[in-house]
Design a protein around this motif. Structure first.
Motif, PDB file in Angstrom:
ATOM      1  N   SER A 198     -26.599 204.407 -11.728  1.00 41.91           N
ATOM      2  CA  SER A 198     -27.437 205.415 -11.065  1.00 41.91           C
ATOM      3  C   SER A 198     -26.787 205.891  -9.775  1.00 41.91           C
ATOM      4  O   SER A 198     -26.806 207.082  -9.444  1.00 41.91           O
ATOM      5  CB  SER A 198     -28.829 204.843 -10.763  1.00 41.91           C
ATOM      6  N   GLY A 199     -26.207 204.947  -9.024  1.00 46.14           N
ATOM      7  CA  GLY A 199     -25.495 205.311  -7.805  1.00 46.14           C
ATOM      8  C   GLY A 199     -24.267 206.156  -8.104  1.00 46.14           C
ATOM      9  O   GLY A 199     -23.972 207.121  -7.388  1.00 46.14           O
ATOM     10  N   ILE A 200     -23.546 205.802  -9.165  1.00 50.38           N
ATOM     11  CA  ILE A 200     -22.354 206.569  -9.538  1.00 50.38           C
ATOM     12  C   ILE A 200     -22.749 207.983  -9.945  1.00 50.38           C
ATOM     13  O   ILE A 200     -22.030 208.950  -9.649  1.00 50.38           O
ATOM     14  CB  ILE A 200     -21.593 205.863 -10.670  1.00 50.38           C
ATOM     15  N   ALA A 201     -23.886 208.144 -10.620  1.00 44.83           N
ATOM     16  CA  ALA A 201     -24.350 209.485 -10.995  1.00 44.83           C
ATOM     17  C   ALA A 201     -24.506 210.354  -9.746  1.00 44.83           C
ATOM     18  O   ALA A 201     -24.089 211.521  -9.722  1.00 44.83           O
ATOM     19  CB  ALA A 201     -25.677 209.391 -11.749  1.00 44.83           C
ATOM     20  N   GLY A 202     -25.095 209.792  -8.690  1.00 49.03           N
ATOM     21  CA  GLY A 202     -25.210 210.523  -7.432  1.00 49.03           C
ATOM     22  C   GLY A 202     -23.863 210.771  -6.795  1.00 49.03           C
ATOM     23  O   GLY A 202     -23.607 211.844  -6.227  1.00 49.03           O
ATOM     24  N   LEU A 203     -22.970 209.795  -6.907  1.00 44.58           N
ATOM     25  CA  LEU A 203     -21.619 209.924  -6.363  1.00 44.58           C
ATOM     26  C   LEU A 203     -20.882 211.090  -7.023  1.00 44.58           C
ATOM     27  O   LEU A 203     -20.293 211.940  -6.344  1.00 44.58           O
ATOM     28  CB  LEU A 203     -20.867 208.617  -6.595  1.00 44.58           C
ATOM     29  N   VAL A 204     -20.930 211.138  -8.350  1.00 44.40           N
ATOM     30  CA  VAL A 204     -20.249 212.206  -9.100  1.00 44.40           C
ATOM     31  C   VAL A 204     -20.843 213.568  -8.760  1.00 44.40           C
ATOM     32  O   VAL A 204     -20.121 214.543  -8.513  1.00 44.40           O
ATOM     33  CB  VAL A 204     -20.337 211.936 -10.614  1.00 44.40           C
ATOM     34  N   PHE A 205     -22.165 213.636  -8.740  1.00 45.80           N
ATOM     35  CA  PHE A 205     -22.821 214.888  -8.380  1.00 45.80           C
ATOM     36  C   PHE A 205     -22.480 215.279  -6.950  1.00 45.80           C
ATOM     37  O   PHE A 205     -22.285 216.467  -6.646  1.00 45.80           O
ATOM     38  CB  PHE A 205     -24.337 214.726  -8.534  1.00 45.80           C
ATOM     39  N   GLY A 206     -22.370 214.290  -6.076  1.00 49.27           N
ATOM     40  CA  GLY A 206     -22.054 214.567  -4.684  1.00 49.27           C
ATOM     41  C   GLY A 206     -20.684 215.189  -4.504  1.00 49.27           C
ATOM     42  O   GLY A 206     -20.546 216.230  -3.853  1.00 49.27           O
ATOM     43  N   TYR A 207     -19.651 214.576  -5.097  1.00 44.85           N
ATOM     44  CA  TYR A 207     -18.303 215.128  -4.871  1.00 44.85           C
ATOM     45  C   TYR A 207     -18.019 216.338  -5.752  1.00 44.85           C
ATOM     46  O   TYR A 207     -17.153 217.144  -5.427  1.00 44.85           O
ATOM     47  CB  TYR A 207     -17.220 214.055  -5.011  1.00 44.85           C
ATOM     48  N   SER A 208     -18.734 216.502  -6.852  1.00 45.55           N
ATOM     49  CA  SER A 208     -18.472 217.633  -7.741  1.00 45.55           C
ATOM     50  C   SER A 208     -19.240 218.888  -7.351  1.00 45.55           C
ATOM     51  O   SER A 208     -18.773 220.000  -7.569  1.00 45.55           O
ATOM     52  CB  SER A 208     -18.831 217.266  -9.186  1.00 45.55           C
ATOM     53  N   PHE A 209     -20.442 218.705  -6.778  1.00 48.29           N
ATOM     54  CA  PHE A 209     -21.255 219.879  -6.462  1.00 48.29           C
ATOM     55  C   PHE A 209     -21.642 219.935  -4.988  1.00 48.29           C
ATOM     56  O   PHE A 209     -21.343 220.903  -4.299  1.00 48.29           O
ATOM     57  CB  PHE A 209     -22.522 219.893  -7.316  1.00 48.29           C
ATOM     58  N   VAL A 210     -22.275 218.898  -4.470  1.00 51.59           N
ATOM     59  CA  VAL A 210     -22.848 218.966  -3.129  1.00 51.59           C
ATOM     60  C   VAL A 210     -21.773 219.183  -2.075  1.00 51.59           C
ATOM     61  O   VAL A 210     -21.937 219.991  -1.155  1.00 51.59           O
ATOM     62  CB  VAL A 210     -23.654 217.686  -2.816  1.00 51.59           C
TER      63      VAL A 210
END
Length: 360
Positions: A198-210
């Motif tokens: 779940s944390g990695i999902a946020g990590l990926v979304f963070g560096y890819s989009f946010v």
């Protein structure tokens, strides 16, 4: 790239911590509206999304705070790893303190907990982000979800236990588990693996989009990814049920997909269009001090149960005398929770105005 302070990130975190306080403090557990309760076992309610949302936005925050160390010409200083480990340990021990407060009976101290899980996920995700490629990070998430499913569904459960997670918790942490079960823990050992996902999902979304440039194509791409996560989670639910207590892989995909869509909505309203910001400001106040907000709420609740008034706890007395006489029991229970949330908010607002931010 210089780190941006995005309103949407603080608001997402603030909404999550406010929801966490709200669902944890009804006036009476006998009178709670179903959406404010966890699913009894399999299935999902809005309340079940609160904790994974917090872990998801923590992953996003990690990508924002550490992105400057991802460039090829920057060496990651050893003191940064030391600071990450130190922060994880502090979070873990704050969680132990909250479990022990106010009696500090170490013989039955619950070792797992919300902050303990957050600490482990923070440590793993931070190291992954600093040391490994984006592809490796994605494969790690995939491996955790598939591996957890295979372990839970195909490794035989020892006799006398309902599930493998319970057997492992009971074996490793006997006597130091959640008091309501005593034989397994909702933040137990094995289920921490998919929580990392779940944390990695946020990590990926963070560096890819946010943290990146946002084109129209990327908006549609991530909306599609969010919807896909929800759909795959629902399909996987048919053979590996969505279950918050066991933090199943289907639960991770469903809640991560939902978190992506929720963040995209906040980002469009607050960061892109810059509308309605004033209405979301209370969540900025809470999100800017999220760990302090959670810690404060737990201590206040325990103090209310500790201090007696007319032969009952202060918690019960306030509900019975200030809310229950005037309202329907379910509405009274909700009003108590909202009142408790408001008291916490006022304290956090005062901290925000005085620029007091608890940094770990």
């Amino acid at each position: 790239m210089q780190r941006q302070r995005l309103v949407s990130v603080d608001v997402f975190r603030g909404v999550t911590i406010a929801a966490m306080i709200l669902v944890n403090t009804p006036g009476s557990w006998n009178y709670v509206y179903p959406p404010l309760l966890h699913a009894s076992w399999n299935g999902i309610t809005p309340t079940d999304c609160v904790f994974p949302f917090f872990i998801f936005i923590m992953g996003v925050s990690i990508s924002l705070s550490l992105q400057k160390y991802r460039t090829d010409d920057v060496d990651v200083p050893g003191k940064l790893y030391k600071k990450i480990v130190q922060r994880a340990l502090i979070l873990f021990f704050i969680g132990l303190f909250l479990n022990a407060f106010p009696y500090f009976n170490l013989t039955s101290l619950r070792i797992p907990g919300v902050l303990q899980r957050i600490a482990i996920v923070f440590l793993v995700c931070s190291v992954l982000y600093l040391k490994f490629s984006h592809r490796t990070i994605l494969w790690t998430m995939t491996g955790l979800l598939l591996g957890y499913w295979l372990i839970v569904d195909y490794v035989p459960v020892p006799e006398g236990h309902d599930h493998l997670q319970g057997w492992l918790d009971h074996t490793l942490l006997r006597g130091h588990l959640w008091s309501q079960t005593k034989v397994w823990d909702p933040e137990g050992v094995l289920s921490t693996l998919p929580a990392v996902a779940s944390g990695i999902a946020g990590l990926v979304f963070g560096y890819s989009f946010v943290a990146g440039e946002k084109t129209g194509l990327q908006y549609y791409l991530w909306l599609g990814i969010g919807l896909t996560g929800i759909v795959i989670g629902l399909v996987w639910d048919l053979i590996f049920p969505i279950n918050k207590s066991l933090w199943t892989s289907s639960f991770v995909l469903f809640t991560s997909g939902t978190a992506i869509l929720f963040y995209m909505m906040l980002h469009w309203v607050l960061d892109k269009k810059s509308i309605f910001k004033i209405y979301f400001q209370p969540f900025v106040h809470m999100g800017s001090n999220a760990i302090a907000a959670y810690t404060l709420s737990i201590i206040l609740v325990k103090l209310l149960f500790l201090i007696p008034v007319e032969g009952v706890s202060s918690y019960g007395w306030i509900f019975n005398h200030l809310f229950l006489p005037w309202l329907d029991p379910y509405m009274a229970s909700l009003a108590f929770a909202l009142g408790f949330l408001a008291i916490n908010y006022l304290i956090l607002l005062a901290m925000y105005k005085k620029s007091i931010f608890i940094k770990i």
